[in-house]
Motif scaffolding. Sequence first.
Motif, PDB file in Angstrom:
ATOM      1  N   MET A  25     -18.045  53.678  54.243  1.00 54.83           N
ATOM      2  CA  MET A  25     -18.632  54.608  55.208  1.00 54.83           C
ATOM      3  C   MET A  25     -19.083  55.870  54.485  1.00 54.83           C
ATOM      4  O   MET A  25     -18.289  56.540  53.837  1.00 54.83           O
ATOM      5  CB  MET A  25     -17.608  54.964  56.283  1.00 54.83           C
ATOM      6  N   ASP A  26     -20.361  56.176  54.561  1.00 54.16           N
ATOM      7  CA  ASP A  26     -20.903  57.384  53.952  1.00 54.16           C
ATOM      8  C   ASP A  26     -20.843  58.505  54.992  1.00 54.16           C
ATOM      9  O   ASP A  26     -21.776  58.695  55.772  1.00 54.16           O
ATOM     10  CB  ASP A  26     -22.339  57.124  53.492  1.00 54.16           C
ATOM     11  N   VAL A  27     -19.727  59.230  54.995  1.00 56.74           N
ATOM     12  CA  VAL A  27     -19.522  60.265  56.000  1.00 56.74           C
ATOM     13  C   VAL A  27     -20.552  61.375  55.859  1.00 56.74           C
ATOM     14  O   VAL A  27     -21.042  61.923  56.847  1.00 56.74           O
ATOM     15  CB  VAL A  27     -18.092  60.829  55.907  1.00 56.74           C
ATOM     16  N   ALA A  28     -20.893  61.717  54.609  1.00 56.34           N
ATOM     17  CA  ALA A  28     -21.845  62.806  54.378  1.00 56.34           C
ATOM     18  C   ALA A  28     -23.176  62.523  55.047  1.00 56.34           C
ATOM     19  O   ALA A  28     -23.781  63.412  55.662  1.00 56.34           O
ATOM     20  CB  ALA A  28     -22.032  63.027  52.886  1.00 56.34           C
ATOM     21  N   ARG A  29     -23.625  61.281  54.965  1.00 51.82           N
ATOM     22  CA  ARG A  29     -24.894  60.909  55.597  1.00 51.82           C
ATOM     23  C   ARG A  29     -24.711  60.718  57.091  1.00 51.82           C
ATOM     24  O   ARG A  29     -25.546  61.150  57.893  1.00 51.82           O
ATOM     25  CB  ARG A  29     -25.449  59.627  54.972  1.00 51.82           C
ATOM     26  N   ARG A  30     -23.619  60.073  57.456  1.00 49.08           N
ATOM     27  CA  ARG A  30     -23.378  59.788  58.872  1.00 49.08           C
ATOM     28  C   ARG A  30     -23.362  61.065  59.693  1.00 49.08           C
ATOM     29  O   ARG A  30     -23.952  61.134  60.771  1.00 49.08           O
ATOM     30  CB  ARG A  30     -22.037  59.056  59.020  1.00 49.08           C
ATOM     31  N   ASN A  31     -22.685  62.090  59.202  1.00 46.25           N
ATOM     32  CA  ASN A  31     -22.547  63.347  59.945  1.00 46.25           C
ATOM     33  C   ASN A  31     -23.464  64.449  59.435  1.00 46.25           C
ATOM     34  O   ASN A  31     -23.320  65.602  59.836  1.00 46.25           O
ATOM     35  CB  ASN A  31     -21.097  63.823  59.908  1.00 46.25           C
ATOM     36  N   ASN A  32     -24.420  64.092  58.566  1.00 52.26           N
ATOM     37  CA  ASN A  32     -25.399  65.067  58.077  1.00 52.26           C
ATOM     38  C   ASN A  32     -24.703  66.339  57.590  1.00 52.26           C
ATOM     39  O   ASN A  32     -25.040  67.456  57.993  1.00 52.26           O
ATOM     40  CB  ASN A  32     -26.408  65.397  59.188  1.00 52.26           C
ATOM     41  N   ILE A  33     -23.717  66.158  56.709  1.00 53.49           N
ATOM     42  CA  ILE A  33     -22.938  67.291  56.219  1.00 53.49           C
ATOM     43  C   ILE A  33     -23.800  68.164  55.310  1.00 53.49           C
ATOM     44  O   ILE A  33     -24.515  67.671  54.444  1.00 53.49           O
ATOM     45  CB  ILE A  33     -21.700  66.810  55.435  1.00 53.49           C
ATOM     46  N   ARG A  34     -23.695  69.469  55.510  1.00 55.90           N
ATOM     47  CA  ARG A  34     -24.374  70.439  54.645  1.00 55.90           C
ATOM     48  C   ARG A  34     -23.381  71.528  54.273  1.00 55.90           C
ATOM     49  O   ARG A  34     -22.692  72.056  55.141  1.00 55.90           O
ATOM     50  CB  ARG A  34     -25.593  71.038  55.350  1.00 55.90           C
ATOM     51  N   VAL A  35     -23.315  71.837  52.989  1.00 57.85           N
ATOM     52  CA  VAL A  35     -22.395  72.855  52.496  1.00 57.85           C
ATOM     53  C   VAL A  35     -23.209  73.974  51.856  1.00 57.85           C
ATOM     54  O   VAL A  35     -24.104  73.730  51.046  1.00 57.85           O
ATOM     55  CB  VAL A  35     -21.408  72.279  51.465  1.00 57.85           C
ATOM     56  N   THR A  36     -22.906  75.207  52.226  1.00 65.06           N
ATOM     57  CA  THR A  36     -23.636  76.357  51.691  1.00 65.06           C
ATOM     58  C   THR A  36     -22.656  77.492  51.462  1.00 65.06           C
ATOM     59  O   THR A  36     -21.463  77.392  51.746  1.00 65.06           O
ATOM     60  CB  THR A  36     -24.763  76.783  52.655  1.00 65.06           C
ATOM     61  N   GLY A  37     -23.156  78.600  50.935  1.00 68.84           N
ATOM     62  CA  GLY A  37     -22.310  79.760  50.721  1.00 68.84           C
ATOM     63  C   GLY A  37     -21.653  79.770  49.364  1.00 68.84           C
ATOM     64  O   GLY A  37     -22.115  79.133  48.413  1.00 68.84           O
ATOM     65  N   ARG A  38     -20.556  80.487  49.270  1.00 73.12           N
ATOM     66  CA  ARG A  38     -19.845  80.677  48.007  1.00 73.12           C
ATOM     67  C   ARG A  38     -19.028  79.442  47.674  1.00 73.12           C
ATOM     68  O   ARG A  38     -18.102  79.079  48.405  1.00 73.12           O
ATOM     69  CB  ARG A  38     -18.937  81.903  48.126  1.00 73.12           C
ATOM     70  N   ALA A  39     -19.344  78.787  46.572  1.00 72.03           N
ATOM     71  CA  ALA A  39     -18.747  77.494  46.239  1.00 72.03           C
ATOM     72  C   ALA A  39     -17.235  77.558  46.105  1.00 72.03           C
ATOM     73  O   ALA A  39     -16.535  76.602  46.455  1.00 72.03           O
ATOM     74  CB  ALA A  39     -19.368  76.953  44.954  1.00 72.03           C
ATOM     75  N   ASP A  40     -16.709  78.681  45.602  1.00 75.36           N
ATOM     76  CA  ASP A  40     -15.268  78.800  45.404  1.00 75.36           C
ATOM     77  C   ASP A  40     -14.598  79.630  46.485  1.00 75.36           C
ATOM     78  O   ASP A  40     -13.438  80.034  46.351  1.00 75.36           O
ATOM     79  CB  ASP A  40     -14.971  79.408  44.033  1.00 75.36           C
ATOM     80  N   GLY A  41     -15.310  79.882  47.584  1.00 80.81           N
ATOM     81  CA  GLY A  41     -14.767  80.719  48.642  1.00 80.81           C
ATOM     82  C   GLY A  41     -13.894  79.944  49.611  1.00 80.81           C
ATOM     83  O   GLY A  41     -13.884  78.704  49.626  1.00 80.81           O
ATOM     84  N   PRO A  42     -13.146  80.658  50.452  1.00 83.88           N
ATOM     85  CA  PRO A  42     -12.388  80.014  51.524  1.00 83.88           C
ATOM     86  C   PRO A  42     -13.337  79.243  52.441  1.00 83.88           C
ATOM     87  O   PRO A  42     -14.502  79.619  52.607  1.00 83.88           O
ATOM     88  CB  PRO A  42     -11.736  81.190  52.260  1.00 83.88           C
ATOM     89  N   VAL A  43     -12.836  78.176  53.033  1.00 81.71           N
ATOM     90  CA  VAL A  43     -13.683  77.248  53.776  1.00 81.71           C
ATOM     91  C   VAL A  43     -13.748  77.595  55.263  1.00 81.71           C
ATOM     92  O   VAL A  43     -12.718  77.795  55.915  1.00 81.71           O
ATOM     93  CB  VAL A  43     -13.186  75.804  53.612  1.00 81.71           C
ATOM     94  N   VAL A  44     -14.962  77.644  55.776  1.00 80.76           N
ATOM     95  CA  VAL A  44     -15.203  77.762  57.210  1.00 80.76           C
ATOM     96  C   VAL A  44     -16.042  76.565  57.644  1.00 80.76           C
ATOM     97  O   VAL A  44     -17.112  76.321  57.087  1.00 80.76           O
ATOM     98  CB  VAL A  44     -15.946  79.070  57.556  1.00 80.76           C
ATOM     99  N   VAL A  45     -15.548  75.808  58.612  1.00 81.29           N
ATOM    100  CA  VAL A  45     -16.275  74.669  59.164  1.00 81.29           C
ATOM    101  C   VAL A  45     -16.813  75.070  60.529  1.00 81.29           C
ATOM    102  O   VAL A  45     -16.053  75.527  61.393  1.00 81.29           O
ATOM    103  CB  VAL A  45     -15.367  73.430  59.294  1.00 81.29           C
ATOM    104  N   LEU A  46     -18.121  74.897  60.727  1.00 81.34           N
ATOM    105  CA  LEU A  46     -18.773  75.258  61.989  1.00 81.34           C
ATOM    106  C   LEU A  46     -19.115  73.992  62.767  1.00 81.34           C
ATOM    107  O   LEU A  46     -19.785  73.094  62.235  1.00 81.34           O
ATOM    108  CB  LEU A  46     -20.045  76.058  61.710  1.00 81.34           C
TER     109      LEU A  46
END
Length: 267
Positions: free
Chosen positions: A1-22
Amino acid sequence: MDVARRNNIRVTGRADGPVVVLAHGFGCDQNMWRLVVPALANDYRVVLFDYVGSGRSDASAWTEDRYSSLDGYARDVVEVVEELDLRDVTFVGHSVSAMVGVLAAAAVPERFSRLVMVAPSPCYIDEDGYRGGFDAGDIDELLESLESNYLGWSAAMAPVIMGNPDRPELGEELTTSFCATDPDMARVFARTTFLSDSRDDLKSVAVPTLVLECAQDVIAPREVGAYVHAAIPGSRLVTLDATGHCPQLSAPEATAEAILGFVGAAR
């Protein structure tokens, strides 16, 4: 299962920063967060996704059985955070996604550290001692209208949900978003949303939580915000000087400021 494609995941911002999921709400997609993302991206790693059946997700992965309950959407969230191996997640859920976040955090508590509930509602139907904003007949009529003519329902209801009649472009954007959703999938998501009762799940919340409400919201009136706040011990309630159910579009600066103030204070 390719979750990244299935859910159209996009990651932006500071690569080493704390994580916020919207996480977006019914009839929407991750694009609804675009006005808030720049303020978060300066200091945080921001993860966006579309629920299966919404936005640019892989619609072939959709099944009515899975997405006929909020648990199906919570599984999407769990699989997204597991796919990216995210920890110490601040989950920001709009509307029905606020309750989806509660379920996801209960399923894998080791991955979530904070919840931000934007215009949440654990139950939309009024009962004795509880005001959800609608009586049962209202919800039945809403769902019947949606199921008989989804595009017409979208054109009529989206501006009401958005509020801000003096800014018609906001209602038009929400209408466009609703109309871009597959009607059959939207009908299932609508029933799942408006017939849900997640009040008992609020007691499971064991992480710092921000309840973010609007001063005027026909979908989640302030009585609902007060109920959610009271049901989650130690939660913080912030009322935005905003109208409508989508403050990330109608008041993005205030929404971002409230999220940043909460996340920063929790660290």
